[in-house]
Design an enzyme around this catalytic site. Structure first.
Site, PDB file in Angstrom:
ATOM      1  N   GLN A 179      28.683  60.298  -9.778  1.00  0.00           N
ATOM      2  CA  GLN A 179      28.990  59.008 -10.404  1.00  0.00           C
ATOM      3  C   GLN A 179      28.922  59.076 -11.929  1.00  0.00           C
ATOM      4  O   GLN A 179      29.488  58.220 -12.611  1.00  0.00           O
ATOM      5  CB  GLN A 179      28.003  57.928  -9.920  1.00  0.00           C
ATOM      6  CG  GLN A 179      28.151  57.564  -8.460  1.00  0.00           C
ATOM      7  CD  GLN A 179      29.427  56.772  -8.168  1.00  0.00           C
ATOM      8  OE1 GLN A 179      30.005  56.129  -9.040  1.00  0.00           O
ATOM      9  NE2 GLN A 179      29.874  56.821  -6.925  1.00  0.00           N
ATOM     10  N   HIS A 201      37.753  62.453  -7.084  1.00  0.00           N
ATOM     11  CA  HIS A 201      38.301  61.112  -6.847  1.00  0.00           C
ATOM     12  C   HIS A 201      37.513  60.001  -7.535  1.00  0.00           C
ATOM     13  O   HIS A 201      37.927  58.845  -7.512  1.00  0.00           O
ATOM     14  CB  HIS A 201      38.477  60.844  -5.353  1.00  0.00           C
ATOM     15  CG  HIS A 201      37.229  60.601  -4.569  1.00  0.00           C
ATOM     16  ND1 HIS A 201      36.866  59.340  -4.158  1.00  0.00           N
ATOM     17  CD2 HIS A 201      36.261  61.421  -4.115  1.00  0.00           C
ATOM     18  CE1 HIS A 201      35.742  59.410  -3.465  1.00  0.00           C
ATOM     19  NE2 HIS A 201      35.353  60.663  -3.423  1.00  0.00           N
ATOM     20  N   CYS A 325      27.258  48.281   7.743  1.00  0.00           N
ATOM     21  CA  CYS A 325      27.166  47.649   9.063  1.00  0.00           C
ATOM     22  C   CYS A 325      27.547  48.680  10.118  1.00  0.00           C
ATOM     23  O   CYS A 325      28.673  49.133  10.156  1.00  0.00           O
ATOM     24  CB  CYS A 325      28.120  46.476   9.114  1.00  0.00           C
ATOM     25  SG  CYS A 325      27.843  45.422  10.514  1.00  0.00           S
TER      26      CYS A 325
END
Ligand code: PLP
Length: 381
Positions: A179, A201, A325
């Protein structure tokens, strides 16, 4: 419907200059870099140019760069490769609780093979505690892996201070800079980094290309067996076009770093200010100062992050939540839990990460709509 993309920590759009640079290697320049005839030699030259471009972004020697398929492979190669090469010296590794799964799951896999791993806690802003780091170092510690900047909350770690400690104890220091690279200045020599992962990417190159820096003299066992590519350290025919793309993306990132940081910081700070001034019961997650230029992460009390995400998606806005989730069970983010958030607050988070494609107008559109959505959701509870 126009798409407004605010999830640049997840991935970024390929820059047109990057695409231009890689296209010839998908068309006429299709040689295998190991072949001795002209188009093979051309491919080889292109790879070596890209290696120099990546090396320049982080200030290392080109021979210290190995191309991989992604940041995850770079992390796996570094952690497993170094751990195996130094197993006779010791089997203790130190990392933090807020690392990306590419590090956490790799460490867990090594634990199953008899290594001992210490997971450092972090404070409420996501920073590790240097005293705790000093305390947990033992005679058999061989590797310390601390991410440069966190992917969810953007907190930047005190990398130079960490590296000073690792040097004092003669321990190898790896950092996951997936990052951070291209978003903040990285100088592996000045910062005392022995091993570093980066990924294409996240810096406007395509998905499926990464790089690993490993300082000369540090041993590591290779992760992929096969041919002799990448100085015999990473087998597999080189992905020439993507390597070229990564090289170009690194060159652009290096040349534009100052403007890039300033532009993203302005958008970030505008967004944070507007949300804090106009929405009640919000909490900014992550460090206010030591923070990636494009990162914001807010918890909106009483609202599910996922509901926010879906409402934003209805009007073409892409953002992200801190909760993953899985099979209908909401597992709160390990990062947000580690900084002390309750499950409820962790599940109410929204990550908005800016990129160069975003304009102030886009940000205003997002702010206006987000404020309305939050008000409506709270009213209708
Ligand atoms: N490390 C961090 C901090 C990341 O944010 C990511 C991707 O999100 C990775 C590693 C994995 O990189 P890649 O997607 O290239 O495998």
């Amino acid at each position: 419907m126009d798409i407004r993309y605010f999830d640049n920590a997840a991935t970024t759009k390929v820059k047109s200059e990057v695409l231009e640079e890689m296209l010839p290697y998908l068309k006429e320049e299709y040689g295998n870099a190991s072949s001795l005839y002209s188009i093979g030699r051309k491919a080889k030259r292109a790879i070596e140019k890209a290696r120099r471009q990546v090396a320049e972004l982080i200030n290392c020697n080109p021979e210290e760069i190995y191309f991989t398929s992604c940041g995850t492979e770079s992390d796996n190669t570094a952690i497993k490769g170094i751990a195996k090469a130094y197993r006779k010296k010791g089997k203790h590794i130190i990392t933090s609780k807020i690392e990306h799964p590419a590090i956490l799951h790799t460490c867990q896999s090594l634990e199953k093979q008899g290594y001992r791993v210490t997971y450092l806690s972090v404070d409420e802003n996501g920073k590790i505690n240097l005293d705790e780091l000093r305390r947990v170092i033992s005679m058999d510690t061989i590797l310390i892996s601390i991410m440069t900047a966190n992917n969810e909350i953007g907190t930047i770690q005190p990398i130079e201070e960490i590296s000073k400690i690792t040097k004092m104890y003669n321990i190898i220091f790896h950092t996951d800079a997936v990052q951070a690279c291209g978003n903040i200045p990285i100088d592996v020599q000045k910062m005392g980094i022995d091993s570093l992962s980066l990924s294409g990417h996240k810096i406007n190159a395509p998905k499926g290309i990464g790089a690993l820096y490993i300082k000369k003299g540090i041993e590591f066992e290779k992760f992929i067996d096969g041919g002799h590519q990448e100085n015999d350290k990473r087998a597999g025919t080189e992905n020439v076009a993507e390597i070229v793309a990564l090289g170009k993306a690194c060159e652009i990132a290096k040349n534009n770093l100052e403007n890039h940081m300033k532009y993203l910081q302005e958008l970030r700070d505008y967004f944070i200010k507007q949300i804090e001034e106009n929405v009640q019961d919000v909490k900014l997650n992550g460090d206010r100062e030591k923070r990636l230029p494009g990162n914001t992460n807010f918890s909106f009390k009483g609202i599910k992050g996922e509901t926010l995400l879906l409402k934003l998606d209805e009007i073409g806005i892409c953002a992200s939540t801190g909760s993953a989730c899985s099979s209908g069970v909401e597992a709160p983010s390990h990062v947000l839990t580690a900084i002390g958030l309750s499950s409820e607050l962790a599940n109410s988070s929204l990550r908005v990460t800016f990129g160069e494609e975003n304009t102030k107008e886009d940000a205003s559109y997002l702010i206006k709509n987000l404020i309305e959505i939050v008000e409506n959701l709270r009213k209708n509870k």
